[in-house]
Design a protein around this motif. Structure first.
Motif, PDB file in Angstrom:
ATOM      1  N   SER A   1       0.839  -1.189   0.000  1.00  0.00           N
ATOM      2  CA  SER A   1       0.000   0.000   0.000  1.00  0.00           C
ATOM      3  C   SER A   1       0.880   1.247   0.000  1.00  0.00           C
ATOM      4  O   SER A   1       1.765   1.398   0.843  1.00  0.00           O
ATOM      5  CB  SER A   1      -0.907   0.017   1.228  1.00  0.00           C
TER       6      SER A   1
ATOM      7  N   ASP B   1      -0.012   4.192   0.792  1.00  0.00           N
ATOM      8  CA  ASP B   1      -0.371   5.060   1.915  1.00  0.00           C
ATOM      9  C   ASP B   1       0.290   4.653   3.228  1.00  0.00           C
ATOM     10  O   ASP B   1       0.352   5.441   4.163  1.00  0.00           O
ATOM     11  CB  ASP B   1      -1.887   5.066   2.129  1.00  0.00           C
ATOM     12  N   VAL B   2       0.766   3.411   3.332  1.00  0.00           N
ATOM     13  CA  VAL B   2       1.322   2.894   4.579  1.00  0.00           C
ATOM     14  C   VAL B   2       2.837   3.115   4.608  1.00  0.00           C
ATOM     15  O   VAL B   2       3.547   2.717   3.690  1.00  0.00           O
ATOM     16  CB  VAL B   2       0.994   1.391   4.741  1.00  0.00           C
TER      17      VAL B   2
ATOM     18  N   TYR C   1       4.224  -0.593   9.626  1.00  0.00           N
ATOM     19  CA  TYR C   1       3.189  -1.308  10.352  1.00  0.00           C
ATOM     20  C   TYR C   1       3.841  -2.292  11.305  1.00  0.00           C
ATOM     21  O   TYR C   1       4.987  -2.694  11.124  1.00  0.00           O
ATOM     22  CB  TYR C   1       2.216  -2.021   9.406  1.00  0.00           C
TER      23      TYR C   1
ATOM     24  N   LYS D   1       0.415   5.848   8.523  1.00  0.00           N
ATOM     25  CA  LYS D   1       0.231   6.279   7.142  1.00  0.00           C
ATOM     26  C   LYS D   1       1.122   7.473   6.804  1.00  0.00           C
ATOM     27  O   LYS D   1       1.659   8.133   7.690  1.00  0.00           O
ATOM     28  CB  LYS D   1      -1.238   6.642   6.922  1.00  0.00           C
ATOM     29  N   LYS D   2       1.258   7.736   5.502  1.00  0.00           N
ATOM     30  CA  LYS D   2       2.072   8.849   5.023  1.00  0.00           C
ATOM     31  C   LYS D   2       1.605  10.196   5.549  1.00  0.00           C
ATOM     32  O   LYS D   2       2.402  11.097   5.769  1.00  0.00           O
ATOM     33  CB  LYS D   2       2.051   8.903   3.488  1.00  0.00           C
TER      34      LYS D   2
END
Length: 120
Positions: free
Chosen positions: A44, A46-47, A50, A76-77
């Protein structure tokens, strides 16, 4: 708050290892659904980072304190973070699960970590 250790062997749990380039480490997962979720998080855009099994917390439900450890803490960004729970869809239909999950959500916001506190 407390931290669960998936590195301890257990006859009751299947532990999967996902090699994450994004995190620069191996992510330990409790089951194949969490392992599959790692692919989504890894690819992703956006990530940023994690973590599997981040710090857990206790929450009140039906007059008792219960422990809870989310499946993932995702950063997230845009600087926001969220906790992610991975469950089969069929388990989410029961009213007992939904009631307990709402209570977990109520306690979740104060327990989010900043990106600087993220450890893998």
């Amino acid at each position: 708050m407390y931290v669960r250790n998936l590195r301890k062997p257990s006859a009751n749990k299947n532990v999967y290892k996902f090699v994450s380039v994004k995190n620069g480490c191996t992510i330990m997962c409790e089951g194949s659904l969490e392992y599959d979720c790692c692919y989504y998080l890894e690819y992703s855009d956006d990530v940023v980072r994690y973590q599997s099994q981040p710090k857990g917390y206790r929450f009140p439900y039906q007059g008792k304190e219960h422990p809870y450890t989310p499946d993932f803490l995702v950063h997230k960004k845009d600087g926001t973070s969220y906790l992610l729970e991975v469950k089969p869809l069929s388990k989410t239909f029961s009213s007992g699960f939904q009631d307990m999950f709402r209570q977990k959500q109520t306690q979740a916001a104060p327990n989010l970590l900043s990106p600087n506190e993220l450890t893998t």
